[in-house]
Write a protein that holds these residues in place. Structure first.
Motif, mmCIF file in Angstrom:
data_model
loop_
_atom_site.group_PDB
_atom_site.id
_atom_site.type_symbol
_atom_site.label_atom_id
_atom_site.label_comp_id
_atom_site.label_asym_id
_atom_site.label_seq_id
_atom_site.Cartn_x
_atom_site.Cartn_y
_atom_site.Cartn_z
ATOM 1 N N GLY A 347 6.054 -2.860 12.668
ATOM 2 C CA GLY A 347 6.291 -3.469 11.199
ATOM 3 C C GLY A 347 4.959 -2.992 10.429
ATOM 4 O O GLY A 347 4.890 -3.654 9.208
ATOM 5 N N LYS A 348 4.300 -2.063 10.629
ATOM 6 C CA LYS A 348 3.084 -1.764 9.939
ATOM 7 C C LYS A 348 3.400 -1.265 8.407
ATOM 8 O O LYS A 348 2.850 -1.482 7.419
ATOM 9 N N SER A 349 4.355 -0.123 8.506
ATOM 10 C CA SER A 349 4.742 0.345 7.074
ATOM 11 C C SER A 349 5.264 -0.595 6.404
ATOM 12 O O SER A 349 5.487 -0.428 5.202
ATOM 13 N N SER A 350 6.401 -1.743 6.896
ATOM 14 C CA SER A 350 6.915 -2.659 6.017
ATOM 15 C C SER A 350 5.876 -3.690 5.502
ATOM 16 O O SER A 350 5.983 -3.988 4.345
ATOM 17 N N ILE A 351 4.733 -4.061 6.111
ATOM 18 C CA ILE A 351 3.779 -4.704 5.594
ATOM 19 C C ILE A 351 3.059 -4.114 4.491
ATOM 20 O O ILE A 351 2.910 -4.738 3.359
ATOM 21 N N LEU A 352 2.910 -2.629 4.564
ATOM 22 C CA LEU A 352 2.254 -2.075 3.485
ATOM 23 C C LEU A 352 2.932 -2.054 2.369
ATOM 24 O O LEU A 352 2.622 -2.310 1.198
ATOM 25 N N LYS A 353 4.661 -1.781 2.442
ATOM 26 C CA LYS A 353 5.540 -1.751 1.351
ATOM 27 C C LYS A 353 5.745 -3.338 0.758
ATOM 28 O O LYS A 353 5.616 -3.272 -0.575
ATOM 29 N N LEU A 354 5.382 -4.259 1.497
ATOM 30 C CA LEU A 354 5.507 -5.597 1.169
ATOM 31 C C LEU A 354 4.257 -5.643 0.079
ATOM 32 O O LEU A 354 4.255 -6.480 -1.192
ATOM 33 N N ILE A 355 3.187 -5.431 0.244
ATOM 34 C CA ILE A 355 2.106 -5.615 -0.261
ATOM 35 C C ILE A 355 2.044 -4.582 -1.758
ATOM 36 O O ILE A 355 1.686 -4.921 -2.858
ATOM 37 N N CYS A 356 2.596 -3.555 -1.479
ATOM 38 C CA CYS A 356 2.958 -2.537 -2.785
ATOM 39 C C CYS A 356 4.017 -3.229 -3.672
ATOM 40 O O CYS A 356 4.011 -2.775 -5.046
ATOM 41 N N GLY A 357 4.572 -4.323 -3.216
ATOM 42 C CA GLY A 357 5.769 -4.819 -4.319
ATOM 43 C C GLY A 357 7.018 -4.396 -4.105
ATOM 44 O O GLY A 357 7.916 -4.835 -4.952
ATOM 45 N N GLU A 358 7.521 -3.822 -2.878
ATOM 46 C CA GLU A 358 8.591 -3.545 -2.788
ATOM 47 C C GLU A 358 9.470 -4.853 -2.086
ATOM 48 O O GLU A 358 8.954 -5.791 -1.595
ATOM 49 N N ASP A 359 10.772 -4.761 -2.415
ATOM 50 C CA ASP A 359 11.641 -5.860 -1.913
ATOM 51 C C ASP A 359 11.818 -5.901 -0.480
ATOM 52 O O ASP A 359 12.736 -5.349 -0.133
ATOM 53 N N ILE A 360 10.942 -6.418 0.169
ATOM 54 C CA ILE A 360 11.123 -6.520 1.545
ATOM 55 C C ILE A 360 11.397 -7.987 2.149
ATOM 56 O O ILE A 360 10.697 -8.950 1.760
#
Length: 492
Positions: A347-360
């Protein structure tokens, strides 16, 4: 044991005026474990393709082994893994295959699954295990670490340590140090083979570079001193020569023969000094040809109005019914360099995308500071195309600064004229990193930024992060880089 001989190898791509290799000669032993290193775009993969006979070249390559390339090109990925292995090694023995897979900690059940359902790490291990079953073959292993997490890298490195007879292209220093006994390096002007691992080669290179830089300074001073001396002696000779037609104070004529002899001696001395000067210039021209450009990089990160930029509290991420990660807790504060660690799929990339503002899709509490500006470097470079000038304009960054950073990362000016889609994998990654360094933001988020990037550029990026201490959250499986950079490690 046998030898692979390369004699007077010269090669350029069709339509190109620049030779990638020119009159290159060396030999390697088929029992060696060779680490292959050199900056991006120097021709490492091209050389492997020349060994495989994919391109025409001038010169001669002789070998009494067959060459096998990793990664193997799998045509029908929907087939069972066992069938794929059968295509790769038609005469393999099952017990030998199971022994290799056991060394790589791959379970037997992967053999009976479609190859496309295997993770990238499992595919890497299966292909390596199969290729090492081939007899009288020499493996050309091209960047196997790019899809491996840290644990898998250690496994594969230990596996390769137990083998011999391969060339390994990798930019991971710890990985290379553990499993190679010779280094094949593409330098700026030649190709060299040295005994030892990467650290041994790097130490020798630094010693040679420092010697040449010191010798260069010494010769520069010698050339100036000899140049000044030659000029003075020549002026004296001219002055003496002019007195030949004069008269002495007593009214007697001067001795022209004596004065001519004296002038000739001075001229001879001047010529001797010029000869020594030319010799020093010739010596100087032999130096610094393989000194790499390691100019320091800069980053101008904005100061944020609060110390804490983001916080995750008991965050869990889901993709449909699948739970990717759960109960993640950490904060990002100014000046921290945080490494997000964990196995592939954690889940590392998913965490990064969440912080960047993607709708996760997530549960738990995620807070991000207001007006926080973030620069994101993704793993994916497939979208890159067009020229660098247009890319800089479309990205809203300063073109001259962007290209200046790329020059420091060993881009030639010729490269600036090419389409980005034609760049090597490492050069594409450098484009994304250079863009990120140009962006005025509070926080940098980099997802496996070093994939395909050469070792010297990795060291430049390390020095940048240590010197300027920007706030950065990153995922990276290069152990050496993480150990040197991270102020905090968050394990998933």
């Amino acid at each position: 044991m046998s030898l692979i001989n390369v004699n007077n190898l010269t090669f350029a791509y069709e339509g190109s005026f620049d030779n990638i290799f020119e009159n290159v000669s060396f030999q390697i032993d088929t029992d060696w474990k060779l680490g292959f290193t050199g900056r991006n775009g120097r021709g490492k993969t091209t050389f492997l393709n020349l060994l495989l006979g994919k391109y025409e070249y001038s010169g001669k390559i002789t070998a009494h082994v067959s060459f096998e390339y990793f990664p193997f090109q799998v045509e029908n990925k929907e087939n069972q893994t066992l069938d794929i292995i059968q295509d790769m090694v038609p005469d393999y023995q099952l017990w030998e295959l199971m022994r290799e897979l056991s060394l790589l900690q791959v379970s037997e059940d992967v053999l009976y699954r479609p190859f496309e359902t295997l993770s990238n790490g499992e595919q890497t291990k299966v292909m390596l295990a199969a290729l090492f079953l081939k007899e009288n073959s020499f493996l050309l292993i091209d960047e196997p670490t790019n899809h491996l997490d840290m644990h898998a890298r250690e496994l594969v490195s230990d596996y390769l340590h137990s083998k011999s007879g391969y060339i390994l292209v990798s930019h991971d220093r710890a990985f290379l140090d553990n499993c190679v006994d010779h280094i094949l390096s593409i330098n700026r002007t030649n190709i060299e083979v040295q005994k030892g691992n990467f650290s041994d080669w790097w130490e020798n290179k630094q010693r040679q570079d420092n010697y040449e830089l010191a010798e260069n300074e010494k010769l520069k001073k010698d050339i100036k001193r000899l140049s000044d001396a030659a000029k003075r002696t020549s002026n004296w000779s001219d002055a003496v020569e002019k007195t030949k037609n004069g008269t002495l104070n007593s009214g007697l004529k001067v001795d022209k023969g004596y004065i001519g002899h004296k002038a000739a001696k001075m001229m001879q001395r001047s010529k001797s000094i010029e000869k020594r000067q030319q010799s020093a210039i010739d010596d100087k021209s032999k130096l610094l040809k393989n000194i790499e450009n390691q100019d320091s990089l800069k980053i101008a990160q904005l100061a944020y109005h609060k110390n804490q930029m983001a916080e995750l509290e008991k965050v869990s991420i889901h993709y449909g019914e699948k739970l990717v990660c759960s109960d993640i807790n950490f904060t990002i504060e100014q000046g921290e360099r945080i490494a997000l660690a964990g196995k592939n799929g954690s889940g590392k990339s998913s965490i990064l995308k969440l912080i960047c503002g993607e709708d996760i899709d997530h549960t738990g509490t995620f807070r991000k500071g207001s007006q926080l500006k973030i620069s994101y470097v993704s793993q994916d470079t497939s979208h890159l195309k067009g020229n660098l000038t247009d890319f800089a304009r479309d990205s809203g960054i300063d073109e001259s600064l962007f290209k200046s950073i790329l020059r420091k990362l060993d881009f030639s000016r010729v490269q600036f004229e090419k389409d980005i889609s034609a760049f090597s994998g490492g050069q594409k990654k450098k484009v994304l990193i250079a863009k990120s360094l140009c962006e005025k933001v509070h926080l940098h988020i980099w997802d496996e930024p070093l994939n395909f990037i050469d070792v010297i550029s990795r060291m430049q990026i390390e020095e940048l992060l240590l010197e300027h201490s920007p706030t950065i959250l990153f995922v990276e499986h290069d152990r050496e880089f993480c150990n040197n950079i991270a102020t905090k490690i968050v394990e998933l």
